[in-house]
Design a protein around this motif. Structure first.
Motif, mmCIF file in Angstrom:
data_model
loop_
_atom_site.group_PDB
_atom_site.id
_atom_site.type_symbol
_atom_site.label_atom_id
_atom_site.label_comp_id
_atom_site.label_asym_id
_atom_site.label_seq_id
_atom_site.Cartn_x
_atom_site.Cartn_y
_atom_site.Cartn_z
ATOM 1 N N PRO A 19 -9.111 2.557 -4.261
ATOM 2 C CA PRO A 19 -9.305 2.231 -2.851
ATOM 3 C C PRO A 19 -9.264 3.521 -2.035
ATOM 4 N N TYR A 20 -10.140 3.622 -1.046
ATOM 5 C CA TYR A 20 -10.350 4.895 -0.345
ATOM 6 C C TYR A 20 -10.696 4.593 1.104
ATOM 7 N N GLU A 21 -10.189 5.411 2.012
ATOM 8 C CA GLU A 21 -10.509 5.244 3.429
ATOM 9 C C GLU A 21 -11.047 6.562 3.982
ATOM 10 N N PRO A 22 -12.389 6.710 4.025
ATOM 11 C CA PRO A 22 -12.978 7.987 4.437
ATOM 12 C C PRO A 22 -12.721 8.345 5.893
ATOM 13 N N ARG A 23 -12.274 7.388 6.692
ATOM 14 C CA ARG A 23 -12.012 7.664 8.100
ATOM 15 C C ARG A 23 -10.619 8.246 8.332
ATOM 16 N N ASN A 24 -9.764 8.237 7.288
ATOM 17 C CA ASN A 24 -8.431 8.822 7.398
ATOM 18 C C ASN A 24 -8.489 10.337 7.262
ATOM 19 N N PRO A 25 -7.446 11.051 7.712
ATOM 20 C CA PRO A 25 -7.341 12.484 7.397
ATOM 21 C C PRO A 25 -7.410 12.691 5.888
ATOM 22 N N HIS A 26 -7.876 13.868 5.473
ATOM 23 C CA HIS A 26 -8.165 14.112 4.057
ATOM 24 C C HIS A 26 -6.997 13.731 3.148
ATOM 25 N N HIS A 27 -5.774 14.099 3.519
ATOM 26 C CA HIS A 27 -4.632 13.869 2.626
ATOM 27 C C HIS A 27 -4.193 12.404 2.595
ATOM 28 N N LEU A 28 -4.782 11.561 3.457
ATOM 29 C CA LEU A 28 -4.414 10.148 3.484
ATOM 30 C C LEU A 28 -5.561 9.223 3.078
ATOM 31 N N ARG A 29 -6.649 9.792 2.597
ATOM 32 C CA ARG A 29 -7.813 8.953 2.295
ATOM 33 C C ARG A 29 -7.585 8.010 1.115
ATOM 34 N N TYR A 30 -6.692 8.389 0.210
ATOM 35 C CA TYR A 30 -6.421 7.520 -0.930
ATOM 36 C C TYR A 30 -5.277 6.541 -0.636
ATOM 37 N N ALA A 31 -4.720 6.590 0.566
ATOM 38 C CA ALA A 31 -3.663 5.662 0.963
ATOM 39 C C ALA A 31 -4.308 4.421 1.559
ATOM 40 N N ALA A 32 -4.889 3.604 0.713
ATOM 41 C CA ALA A 32 -5.623 2.422 1.165
ATOM 42 C C ALA A 32 -5.367 1.272 0.196
ATOM 43 N N GLU A 33 -5.601 0.070 0.676
ATOM 44 C CA GLU A 33 -5.421 -1.130 -0.131
ATOM 45 C C GLU A 33 -6.718 -1.943 -0.144
ATOM 46 N N ILE A 34 -6.970 -2.648 -1.251
ATOM 47 C CA ILE A 34 -8.145 -3.504 -1.351
ATOM 48 C C ILE A 34 -7.918 -4.746 -0.490
ATOM 49 N N LYS A 35 -8.868 -5.052 0.369
ATOM 50 C CA LYS A 35 -8.741 -6.208 1.261
ATOM 51 C C LYS A 35 -9.162 -7.501 0.561
ATOM 52 N N ALA A 36 -10.143 -7.430 -0.336
ATOM 53 C CA ALA A 36 -10.587 -8.628 -1.052
ATOM 54 C C ALA A 36 -9.459 -9.149 -1.942
ATOM 55 N N THR A 37 -9.394 -10.461 -2.114
ATOM 56 C CA THR A 37 -8.325 -11.059 -2.910
ATOM 57 C C THR A 37 -8.896 -12.074 -3.902
ATOM 58 N N GLY A 38 -8.070 -12.454 -4.855
ATOM 59 C CA GLY A 38 -8.390 -13.526 -5.782
ATOM 60 C C GLY A 38 -9.652 -13.295 -6.593
ATOM 61 N N GLU A 39 -10.418 -14.367 -6.765
ATOM 62 C CA GLU A 39 -11.642 -14.311 -7.566
ATOM 63 C C GLU A 39 -12.664 -13.357 -6.956
ATOM 64 N N GLU A 40 -12.723 -13.306 -5.629
ATOM 65 C CA GLU A 40 -13.651 -12.383 -4.954
ATOM 66 C C GLU A 40 -13.324 -10.938 -5.311
ATOM 67 N N ARG A 41 -12.041 -10.625 -5.365
ATOM 68 C CA ARG A 41 -11.599 -9.276 -5.713
ATOM 69 C C ARG A 41 -12.018 -8.910 -7.134
#
Length: 386
Positions: A202-224
């Motif tokens: 999971p990745y957030e390109p809008r975060n500062p560089h050192h925090l881009r990998y501090a992200a969680e997957i929003k999709a859940t269950g079977e969709e995930r």
């Protein structure tokens, strides 16, 4: 003894950890070390069975060294010949051909002419270009970025044609591409090692560089689960087609569909302080295993490079095979050669509103009046200025 070398520049954590990991496995007949170059003689082999390339994109001397090494049998990762030819716009086109969703993208000529060219060099470039069709295809807002760039350098968000013209003036000699904006729910960056091991991060390109990998997957269950399976499948498809053994692929998930955004990263970020300890551990282990496997399969003196299916399929087409096996056509003798003079072709030029008249050997139609290869639409363009 087979040596695995790693060629690197400013980075510290990954190269040292990679060397230590390979050597800690104590595989018989294999050691790893930092590459050392004291001379480069044409067609001379190196002392390395495998070289992991982390820096040649920034140092042309290293790229030339790696091509020479590959010619003599070193398994260079990633293939320096393909890496030299690859770029993002082509990647997008290839992805579309193999069924991986990508943003709508068009290529733009450089704002300034390349060195050693003149206005006549652009006689094949229509003026004005079909800007209205281009803008309708891509839509706004959009992103303008170098067609062969990386590292988020020279990337512009543009909100309308006038904004694009203004920002395009800053791009100089860069050939840019205009790409639709993808508004996403989830975003992933995926390591792909050896065309078989995939780590979805999971990745957030809008975060500062050192925090881009501090992200969680929003999709859940079977969709995930379905989403992650599709992302893994697309990652493998792209790397097999391109021929990369060490790469990252980025996906923006729009309405449940992963759209490939960036997948030309043959020296991807692998620093522990940006990717985090868990991701770092995975990539060090996977890269070490891949390098050891390539060293074990290494055959001295022959090509040990990886080529993508795009290249291999092109070489193996039935037409090519038929041509290579068929007897060559006899060359005509000197008596059989005939030279025929051809009158200059006629061309049409507009004469006000009365139709066309023919002229012989017309002067080339020049697309620009100034140094720029592109400019805003002319007054008679269909594109309305607002």
């Amino acid at each position: 003894m087979k040596k695995i070398g790693i060629l690197f520049g400013m980075e510290n954590t990954f190269p040292n950890a990679f060397i230590e990991r390979v050597n800690s496995k104590a595989v018989d007949g294999i050691i790893a070390e930092a590459v050392s170059i004291d001379k480069v003689v044409q067609a001379d082999p190196t002392e390395y069975a495998v070289i992991i390339d982390r820096i040649s994109q920034d140092v042309p001397f290293y790229r030339a060294y790696l091509k020479n090494a590959a010619l003599s049998g070193t398994a260079v990762i990633n293939n320096p010949f393909w890496w030299s030819a690859d770029e993002k716009f082509f990647n997008n086109a290839l992805a579309e051909k193999i069924g991986v969703p990508v943003p709508k993208t068009v290529l733009l000529p450089s704002r300034e002419r390349p060195e050693n060219t003149s206005e006549t060099s652009f006689r094949n470039l229509a003026y004005p270009m079909a800007w209205e069709e281009i803008f309708q295809y891509v839509g706004f807002p959009a992103y303008m970025k170098p067609h062969d760039g990386g590292g988020w350098k020279s990337v512009y968000k543009v909100v309308n044609p006038q904004d694009m013209w203004h920002k395009h003036q800053e791009t100089g000699h860069l050939v840019m591409m205009l790409q639709e904006e993808v508004v996403f729910d989830d975003y992933f960056r995926c390591y792909c090692i050896g065309q078989k091991d995939v780590l979805i991060m999971p990745y957030e390109p809008r975060n500062p560089h050192h925090l881009r990998y501090a992200a969680e997957i929003k999709a859940t269950g079977e969709e995930r689960e379905k989403l992650l399976e599709t992302v893994r499948d697309y990652t493998m498809k792209l790397n097999v087609a391109l021929g990369y053994d060490f790469n990252t692929v980025e996906f923006a998930v729009r309405d449940g569909i992963p759209v490939a955004i960036d997948f030309c990263n043959p020296a991807p970020d692998a620093d522990i302080y940006s990717v985090g300890p868990d991701n770092f551990e995975w990539v060090v282990e996977a890269a070490a295993n891949m390098a050891i496997e390539r060293a074990q399969k290494h055959v001295p003196g022959q090509s040990n490079l990886t080529w993508g299916t795009f290249v291999k399929d092109a070489i193996g087409t039935p037409q090519m095979a038929a041509q290579s096996t068929a007897a060559p056509a006899p060359e005509p003798s000197a008596k059989e050669v005939k030279v025929k003079s051809v009158a200059p072709k006629k061309a049409l030029k507009p004469v006000e509103d009365k139709g066309f008249e023919t002229i012989t050997e017309p002067a080339p139609k020049i697309p620009t009046k100034k140094a720029a290869a592109t400019k805003a639409p002319a007054e008679n363009s269909k594109l309305k200025k607002s």
